[in-house]
Design a protein around this motif. Structure first.
Motif, PDB file in Angstrom:
ATOM      1  N   UNK A  57       5.683   7.893   7.745  1.00 47.75           N
ATOM      2  CA  UNK A  57       5.130   6.724   7.039  1.00 47.75           C
ATOM      3  C   UNK A  57       3.677   6.507   7.453  1.00 47.75           C
ATOM      4  N   UNK A  58       3.361   6.690   8.727  1.00 42.07           N
ATOM      5  CA  UNK A  58       1.972   6.550   9.162  1.00 42.07           C
ATOM      6  C   UNK A  58       1.080   7.593   8.495  1.00 42.07           C
ATOM      7  N   UNK A  59       1.589   8.811   8.348  1.00 40.11           N
ATOM      8  CA  UNK A  59       0.813   9.841   7.649  1.00 40.11           C
ATOM      9  C   UNK A  59       0.609   9.459   6.181  1.00 40.11           C
ATOM     10  N   UNK A  60       1.641   8.898   5.569  1.00 40.31           N
ATOM     11  CA  UNK A  60       1.510   8.470   4.176  1.00 40.31           C
ATOM     12  C   UNK A  60       0.460   7.373   4.039  1.00 40.31           C
ATOM     13  N   UNK A  61       0.370   6.497   5.038  1.00 36.02           N
ATOM     14  CA  UNK A  61      -0.671   5.474   5.019  1.00 36.02           C
ATOM     15  C   UNK A  61      -2.053   6.108   5.121  1.00 36.02           C
ATOM     16  N   UNK A  62      -2.176   7.070   6.007  1.00 36.57           N
ATOM     17  CA  UNK A  62      -3.476   7.724   6.212  1.00 36.57           C
ATOM     18  C   UNK A  62      -3.941   8.441   4.955  1.00 36.57           C
ATOM     19  N   UNK A  63      -2.995   9.127   4.282  1.00 36.39           N
ATOM     20  CA  UNK A  63      -3.355   9.948   3.126  1.00 36.39           C
ATOM     21  C   UNK A  63      -3.080   9.246   1.791  1.00 36.39           C
ATOM     22  N   UNK A  64      -2.571   8.013   1.848  1.00 34.05           N
ATOM     23  CA  UNK A  64      -2.256   7.229   0.646  1.00 34.05           C
ATOM     24  C   UNK A  64      -1.267   7.981  -0.255  1.00 34.05           C
ATOM     25  N   UNK A  65      -0.149   8.377   0.343  1.00 33.47           N
ATOM     26  CA  UNK A  65       0.911   9.096  -0.371  1.00 33.47           C
ATOM     27  C   UNK A  65       2.088   8.147  -0.588  1.00 33.47           C
ATOM     28  N   UNK A  66       2.532   7.922  -1.817  1.00 33.46           N
ATOM     29  CA  UNK A  66       3.705   7.064  -2.061  1.00 33.46           C
ATOM     30  C   UNK A  66       4.986   7.681  -1.497  1.00 33.46           C
ATOM     31  N   UNK A  67       5.946   6.815  -1.179  1.00 38.67           N
ATOM     32  CA  UNK A  67       7.206   7.234  -0.554  1.00 38.67           C
ATOM     33  C   UNK A  67       8.380   6.730  -1.378  1.00 38.67           C
ATOM     34  N   UNK A 174       6.177  -0.672   6.212  1.00 41.87           N
ATOM     35  CA  UNK A 174       5.280   0.081   5.333  1.00 41.87           C
ATOM     36  C   UNK A 174       4.068   0.622   6.083  1.00 41.87           C
ATOM     37  N   UNK A 175       3.784   0.093   7.273  1.00 38.63           N
ATOM     38  CA  UNK A 175       2.673   0.582   8.073  1.00 38.63           C
ATOM     39  C   UNK A 175       3.099   1.647   9.094  1.00 38.63           C
ATOM     40  N   UNK A 176       4.415   1.901   9.171  1.00 39.38           N
ATOM     41  CA  UNK A 176       4.916   2.888  10.126  1.00 39.38           C
ATOM     42  C   UNK A 176       5.300   2.311  11.467  1.00 39.38           C
ATOM     43  N   UNK A 455       5.928  -8.666  -1.578  1.00 42.03           N
ATOM     44  CA  UNK A 455       5.597  -7.240  -1.691  1.00 42.03           C
ATOM     45  C   UNK A 455       4.169  -6.982  -1.213  1.00 42.03           C
ATOM     46  N   UNK A 456       3.218  -7.788  -1.651  1.00 41.93           N
ATOM     47  CA  UNK A 456       1.824  -7.607  -1.271  1.00 41.93           C
ATOM     48  C   UNK A 456       1.634  -7.806   0.228  1.00 41.93           C
ATOM     49  N   UNK A 457       2.355  -8.752   0.800  1.00 42.07           N
ATOM     50  CA  UNK A 457       2.206  -9.032   2.231  1.00 42.07           C
ATOM     51  C   UNK A 457       2.749  -7.892   3.086  1.00 42.07           C
ATOM     52  N   UNK A 458       3.881  -7.330   2.698  1.00 41.49           N
ATOM     53  CA  UNK A 458       4.529  -6.314   3.521  1.00 41.49           C
ATOM     54  C   UNK A 458       4.078  -4.895   3.176  1.00 41.49           C
ATOM     55  N   UNK A 459       3.657  -4.669   1.941  1.00 40.10           N
ATOM     56  CA  UNK A 459       3.276  -3.326   1.497  1.00 40.10           C
ATOM     57  C   UNK A 459       1.990  -3.392   0.676  1.00 40.10           C
ATOM     58  N   UNK A 460       0.880  -3.756   1.305  1.00 39.02           N
ATOM     59  CA  UNK A 460      -0.359  -3.981   0.546  1.00 39.02           C
ATOM     60  C   UNK A 460      -0.889  -2.731  -0.161  1.00 39.02           C
ATOM     61  N   UNK A 461      -0.536  -1.537   0.323  1.00 41.56           N
ATOM     62  CA  UNK A 461      -1.008  -0.310  -0.321  1.00 41.56           C
ATOM     63  C   UNK A 461      -0.075   0.147  -1.445  1.00 41.56           C
ATOM     64  N   UNK A 462       1.033  -0.571  -1.610  1.00 42.81           N
ATOM     65  CA  UNK A 462       2.031  -0.230  -2.638  1.00 42.81           C
ATOM     66  C   UNK A 462       2.485   1.228  -2.536  1.00 42.81           C
ATOM     67  N   UNK A 463       2.867   1.616  -1.330  1.00 42.81           N
ATOM     68  CA  UNK A 463       3.339   2.976  -1.089  1.00 42.81           C
ATOM     69  C   UNK A 463       4.860   3.069  -1.051  1.00 42.81           C
ATOM     70  N   UNK A 464       5.528   1.934  -0.851  1.00 43.24           N
ATOM     71  CA  UNK A 464       6.975   1.954  -0.659  1.00 43.24           C
ATOM     72  C   UNK A 464       7.704   1.876  -2.003  1.00 43.24           C
TER      73      UNK A 464
END
Length: 470
Positions: A57-67, A174-176, A455-464
């Motif tokens: 999940x941390x890698x997905x945050x770094x690279x902006x990859x949805x999960x 969502x931040x890992x 949703x915005x508070x917990x997953x601001x990048x909308x990756x989850x």
């Protein structure tokens, strides 16, 4: 280049063998359970433990990859498969499949998200305990998926949905980060209920990796009866009678229309039909008791006898052995498979106030016949908790594709009827991608705004699990 760097980082984090990028290897994870939709994914990533989930999940945050989190992939609303962009990874939790602990004295079991429900049931049974969550897919669905959809099943009447069975969660945010909430406490009034945010969220707020679930003393006896009734209203009268006479021993109360069992007889002829003649509706009842068999048997016989005397039911069969009980339940559990063999159909997983179920069936059946003459209603479900599987099959002689093309029209009739009677268009299957837009018609703007805020508070990048629920 970004994707190559991301995939290399995933391989370093969890091992090359557990990052699947070949189309053949990915295929089994991309199609939904009903075989109607196939998405695409950058890779299938299979971590072995919570720390590895957090690393991915941390890698997905770094690279902006949805999960897209996935357990057994048995869902019916496209909640656990990716879209067709190919930008997301599917994060499979199947390797997180351990039973971490069974605390018989505290009546809890701690299991990982990828643990198959049946395996958790068996682990509880080995300690003379009962994990009461039970549904047709229990041999393949996983605990994480059950929690993410707040699964129901056949014992909700007595034990509640999965939410009521869960005491604590371990979640990768969502931040890992890892939320360590595996507390087996019945009382913990120390702030916001974070646990319940993640249950039923379908992986859109974080990834459940483990849970503490309630277990119960194993019943000494379980008795089953199948009763024939004329109408859903009679079934409700039988439910009221059974609740009055049996109290907490009434564990299951399932409604099945005659068409349901006709389809079972057609496609599973080896299953014996228990009555000499057909009836419009059937009720499957189960009692479980901590006392010896004669006590429960007396209760069940008294209820059935009174129902027959009052004309509430016309006939009944009482199982006298475990094998007979399983045979009766097999009729119920074979309905979905029989309908699938019959052909494509339009499914509705709805809930209503129990007092309005008979009215809903009568009104909605009539509306569908008015708008779609000859359509066949395959109606069954958990009457004791107000959950109906209100499925609509094509009229005889009408092509499946021609009928399925009118799905949106049929959904509108059914869902508007549900809403008019104070019900919900999703009882236990969730929203996924299938009902994401549909729910906007029935949820208030205030509800939707609050959900978006969370949703915005917990997953601001909308990756989850983007594109699901909200």
């Amino acid at each position: 280049m970004k994707n190559i760097g991301f995939l290399d980082a995933c391989r370093n984090a969890i091992g090359t063998a557990h990052v699947l990028t070949d189309d053949t290897d990915k295929a089994a994870y991309l199609t939904d359970q009903r075989q109607r939709y196939t998405g695409q994914a950058l890779a299938i990533v299979k971590p072995a433990d919570t720390a590895e989930v957090a690393a991915i999940v941390k890698l997905c945050n770094t690279f902006h990859i949805p999960i897209v989190p996935q357990g057994g992939n048995t869902g019916l609303v496209l909640g656990s498969v990716p879209d067709q962009s190919g930008q997301a990874i599917v994060l499979s939790l199947k390797r997180l499949n351990r039973i971490r602990a069974v605390d018989a004295l505290n009546h809890t079991i701690t299991v990982e998200a990828g643990c198959i429900l049946q395996h958790a049931q068996e682990a509880a049974a080995a300690e003379q305990r009962l994990l009461p969550l039970s549904l047709a897919a229990e041999g393949s669905c996983t605990i994480g998926g059950n929690l993410s959809t707040n699964a129901g099943g056949t014992a909700v009447l007595r034990y509640g949905n999965t939410r009521e069975l869960c005491l604590g969660l371990e979640v990768v945010t969502a931040q890992g980060d890892i939320l360590h909430g595996l507390r087996g406490l019945r009382k913990d009034n120390t702030g916001y209920d974070l646990r319940d945010l993640f249950i039923g969220a379908e992986g859109t707020l974080g990834i459940i990796t483990a849970a503490v679930l309630k277990i119960f003393p194993r019943p000494q006896v379980q008795l089953t009866a199948l009763a024939a009734v004329q109408t859903p209203a009679d079934a409700l009268r039988l439910l009221s009678l059974a609740q009055q006479r049996c109290g907490a021993t009434l564990t299951g109360f399932e409604l099945m229309s005659d068409l349901c069992l006709q389809l079972v007889a057609k496609h599973f002829p080896q299953l014996p039909f228990p009555f000499p003649e057909r009836h419009p509706q059937y009720v499957l009842m189960e009692l479980s008791d901590s006392e010896l068999a004669p006590h429960a048997s007396t209760l069940l016989e008294a209820v059935i006898g009174e129902a027959l005397e009052q004309g509430v039911c016309q006939d009944a069969v009482l199982a006298t052995s475990t094998a007979q009980s399983r045979a009766l339940w097999q009729l119920r559990e074979s309905i979905s498979s029989a309908q699938a063999k019959e052909g494509k159909n339009i499914k509705h997983d709805v809930s209503l106030p129990i007092s309005r179920i008979a009215e809903f069936i009568a009104v909605t059946d009539a509306l569908l016949q008015q708008h779609f003459p000859g359509c066949r209603n395959v109606t069954f479900g958990h009457l004791g908790d107000g959950n109906l599987h209100y499925n609509v099959s094509p009229p005889l002689g009408v092509g499946e594709e021609q009928f399925i093309a009118r799905q949106a029209e049929i959904n509108r009739v059914v869902h508007d009827s549900v809403d008019s009677m104070g019900g919900s268009i999703s009882a236990e299957h969730g929203l996924g991608a299938l009902k994401r837009e549909e729910i906007l018609r029935y949820k208030s703007p205030v509800e939707m705004a609050l959900m978006r805020t969370i949703k915005q508070a917990l997953d601001p990048l909308n990756l989850m699990n983007p594109g699901k629920v909200i």
